[in-house]
Each structure stands twice: as C-alpha cells, then as structure tokens.
Motif scaffolding. Sequence first.
Motif, mmCIF file in Angstrom:
data_model
loop_
_atom_site.group_PDB
_atom_site.id
_atom_site.type_symbol
_atom_site.label_atom_id
_atom_site.label_comp_id
_atom_site.label_asym_id
_atom_site.label_seq_id
_atom_site.Cartn_x
_atom_site.Cartn_y
_atom_site.Cartn_z
ATOM 1 N N ARG A 14 6.334 12.258 2.300
ATOM 2 C CA ARG A 14 6.819 10.869 2.346
ATOM 3 C C ARG A 14 7.530 10.544 3.656
ATOM 4 N N ARG A 15 7.936 11.564 4.392
ATOM 5 C CA ARG A 15 8.512 11.354 5.726
ATOM 6 C C ARG A 15 7.449 11.484 6.815
ATOM 7 N N PHE A 16 6.500 12.377 6.595
ATOM 8 C CA PHE A 16 5.467 12.618 7.591
ATOM 9 C C PHE A 16 4.520 11.432 7.754
ATOM 10 N N VAL A 17 4.042 10.874 6.649
ATOM 11 C CA VAL A 17 3.030 9.808 6.727
ATOM 12 C C VAL A 17 3.519 8.585 7.498
ATOM 13 N N PRO A 18 4.709 8.050 7.239
ATOM 14 C CA PRO A 18 5.147 6.902 8.042
ATOM 15 C C PRO A 18 5.210 7.212 9.537
ATOM 16 N N ARG A 19 5.620 8.426 9.886
ATOM 17 C CA ARG A 19 5.676 8.800 11.303
ATOM 18 C C ARG A 19 4.271 8.946 11.884
ATOM 19 N N LEU A 20 3.359 9.509 11.106
ATOM 20 C CA LEU A 20 1.976 9.623 11.563
ATOM 21 C C LEU A 20 1.386 8.238 11.800
ATOM 22 N N LEU A 21 1.628 7.319 10.882
ATOM 23 C CA LEU A 21 1.135 5.952 11.042
ATOM 24 C C LEU A 21 1.776 5.268 12.248
ATOM 25 N N ALA A 22 3.063 5.458 12.422
ATOM 26 C CA ALA A 22 3.763 4.823 13.544
ATOM 27 C C ALA A 22 3.282 5.351 14.889
ATOM 28 N N GLN A 23 2.833 6.605 14.922
ATOM 29 C CA GLN A 23 2.385 7.207 16.172
ATOM 30 C C GLN A 23 0.868 7.173 16.344
ATOM 31 N N SER A 24 0.189 6.503 15.434
ATOM 32 C CA SER A 24 -1.270 6.424 15.530
ATOM 33 C C SER A 24 -1.691 5.616 16.739
ATOM 34 N N ARG A 25 -2.760 6.073 17.353
ATOM 35 C CA ARG A 25 -3.324 5.378 18.501
ATOM 36 C C ARG A 25 -4.482 4.500 18.028
ATOM 37 N N ALA A 26 -4.983 3.656 18.917
ATOM 38 C CA ALA A 26 -6.094 2.771 18.582
ATOM 39 C C ALA A 26 -7.252 3.590 18.020
ATOM 40 N N GLY A 27 -7.814 3.151 16.918
ATOM 41 C CA GLY A 27 -8.944 3.827 16.294
ATOM 42 C C GLY A 27 -8.565 4.939 15.336
ATOM 43 N N GLU A 28 -7.285 5.291 15.259
ATOM 44 C CA GLU A 28 -6.845 6.328 14.332
ATOM 45 C C GLU A 28 -6.407 5.694 13.022
ATOM 46 N N GLN A 29 -6.869 6.294 11.929
ATOM 47 C CA GLN A 29 -6.532 5.794 10.600
ATOM 48 C C GLN A 29 -6.019 6.939 9.745
ATOM 49 N N VAL A 30 -5.248 6.580 8.730
ATOM 50 C CA VAL A 30 -4.686 7.569 7.823
ATOM 51 C C VAL A 30 -5.098 7.216 6.399
ATOM 52 N N ARG A 31 -5.555 8.223 5.679
ATOM 53 C CA ARG A 31 -5.876 8.095 4.259
ATOM 54 C C ARG A 31 -4.914 9.011 3.514
ATOM 55 N N VAL A 32 -4.361 8.537 2.415
ATOM 56 C CA VAL A 32 -3.458 9.367 1.614
ATOM 57 C C VAL A 32 -4.042 9.544 0.217
ATOM 58 N N LEU A 33 -3.808 10.707 -0.347
ATOM 59 C CA LEU A 33 -4.215 10.997 -1.721
ATOM 60 C C LEU A 33 -2.966 11.004 -2.579
ATOM 61 N N VAL A 34 -2.935 10.137 -3.586
ATOM 62 C CA VAL A 34 -1.795 10.052 -4.506
ATOM 63 C C VAL A 34 -2.318 10.077 -5.941
ATOM 64 N N ARG A 35 -1.502 10.557 -6.857
ATOM 65 C CA ARG A 35 -1.903 10.586 -8.267
ATOM 66 C C ARG A 35 -1.641 9.269 -8.966
ATOM 67 N N ASP A 36 -0.745 8.481 -8.430
ATOM 68 C CA ASP A 36 -0.328 7.240 -9.075
ATOM 69 C C ASP A 36 -0.465 6.093 -8.070
ATOM 70 N N GLU A 37 -1.267 5.101 -8.419
ATOM 71 C CA GLU A 37 -1.528 3.990 -7.505
ATOM 72 C C GLU A 37 -0.245 3.312 -7.030
ATOM 73 N N ALA A 38 0.708 3.125 -7.934
ATOM 74 C CA ALA A 38 1.963 2.462 -7.562
ATOM 75 C C ALA A 38 2.711 3.243 -6.482
ATOM 76 N N ARG A 39 2.639 4.579 -6.529
ATOM 77 C CA ARG A 39 3.335 5.398 -5.524
ATOM 78 C C ARG A 39 2.612 5.387 -4.188
ATOM 79 N N GLY A 40 1.373 4.911 -4.181
ATOM 80 C CA GLY A 40 0.635 4.780 -2.934
ATOM 81 C C GLY A 40 0.873 3.459 -2.228
ATOM 82 N N GLU A 41 1.410 2.476 -2.947
ATOM 83 C CA GLU A 41 1.609 1.145 -2.368
ATOM 84 C C GLU A 41 2.457 1.132 -1.102
ATOM 85 N N PRO A 42 3.568 1.874 -1.036
ATOM 86 C CA PRO A 42 4.347 1.857 0.209
ATOM 87 C C PRO A 42 3.542 2.324 1.419
ATOM 88 N N PHE A 43 2.635 3.262 1.213
ATOM 89 C CA PHE A 43 1.799 3.752 2.315
ATOM 90 C C PHE A 43 0.738 2.723 2.683
#
Length: 180
Positions: A14-43
């Motif tokens: 939960r700390r790594f993903v926001p930083r990965l997204l913030a440091q993403s360059r043009a054309g880079e995308q992030v996909r996350v795997l979550v068990r609960d859709e509601a817990r994926g909403e912040p990402f």
Amino acid sequence: MLTLVTGTTGQVGRRFVPRLLAQSRAGEQVRVLVRDEARGEPFAELGAEVVVGDLRDTGTLGKAVAGVDAVVNVAASFRGVPDEEAWAVNRDAAVALGRAALAAGVRRFVQVSTGLVYGTGRGRPLTEDDESQPAGRCGVPTRSPRRRPSGSCAGWRGSTYASPGSPSSTARAIRISRSP
C-alpha cells in the motif's frame, strides 16, 4: 510497460504502489491484484488498473499477468493466520504466480520478502549482506538486488520499506522492475 503488483493492500504494497505510480514515466502503467474491489478503489483513483481475484486462484493469475511486462510480488501472509494459509500464499501462490508469469512471457519478476528471512536476533542491525537464515513459514529467502541473478528474476527485501519514508528502497525496487 505494464507492471503487475500483488499484495497491494498490505504494509509494503500500500506504500509501494502510490510511489510506483507517482514515479511512472510516459507509457508506464500499473496493474494491481486485490481480493476485494473496494480495497482496489484507492489505487484506481491514482491511475492503476485493478484486477479483482485471489493470488491462490490459477484462473486469476492468468488474467492478472496477461500483457504484463513485469511482476512485483509483494503478497505475504504471516501474522495471525494458520500455517496452512501462510504456506499457501508465501510459497505455493508465489510459485504459481512465477509460473503464470513465465507462461505469459513476462520479462521481469521481482519477489519481495521481509527481514524475517534473516532469522531472529543477531544483536545488531541487519544489512543486505547478511546471510539468509529463514525459519518457519515466513518465507523463502530472496536475493539482494545488488546480487540479483541474471535474466528475469530478482529479489527485494521490503522490510526496510514498511516505514513510510523509504524513498531509496522504493527507487531500487522500481529500477529492478524496469530493468530489461
């Protein structure tokens, strides 16, 4: 480049993903795997693609790794769960994810572990150069990024990352996942 991150709702993820997204360059995308859709909403609000499913389900794994260039497996289960669940996630699901990634042609796989791979108490702070001495169900040792094997697999010990202010550790993990 599309990077899949598992374990995104845990202490490290939960700390790594926001930083990965913030440091993403043009054309880079992030996909996350979550068990609960509601817990994926912040990402999703931060720009990540969300796949809902369980890491222990092979059908989910195929969907999660489809079209992915890199996988960062942060998922772990060890506090307050039965031994069977810990082994199912920390060993069996990690191996299945690695196999699914290989079958899908994923170029890069980063396996995250914790400081628990060093064993207990040495009477001093641990370093990446310390020999792994894992005990019990807390996981299989990974290799340090500085000693990563050639090819498409690397390890990152995320225990130093669990505190909110670890930008150098984040940068190292991002570089590992982007390496050709």
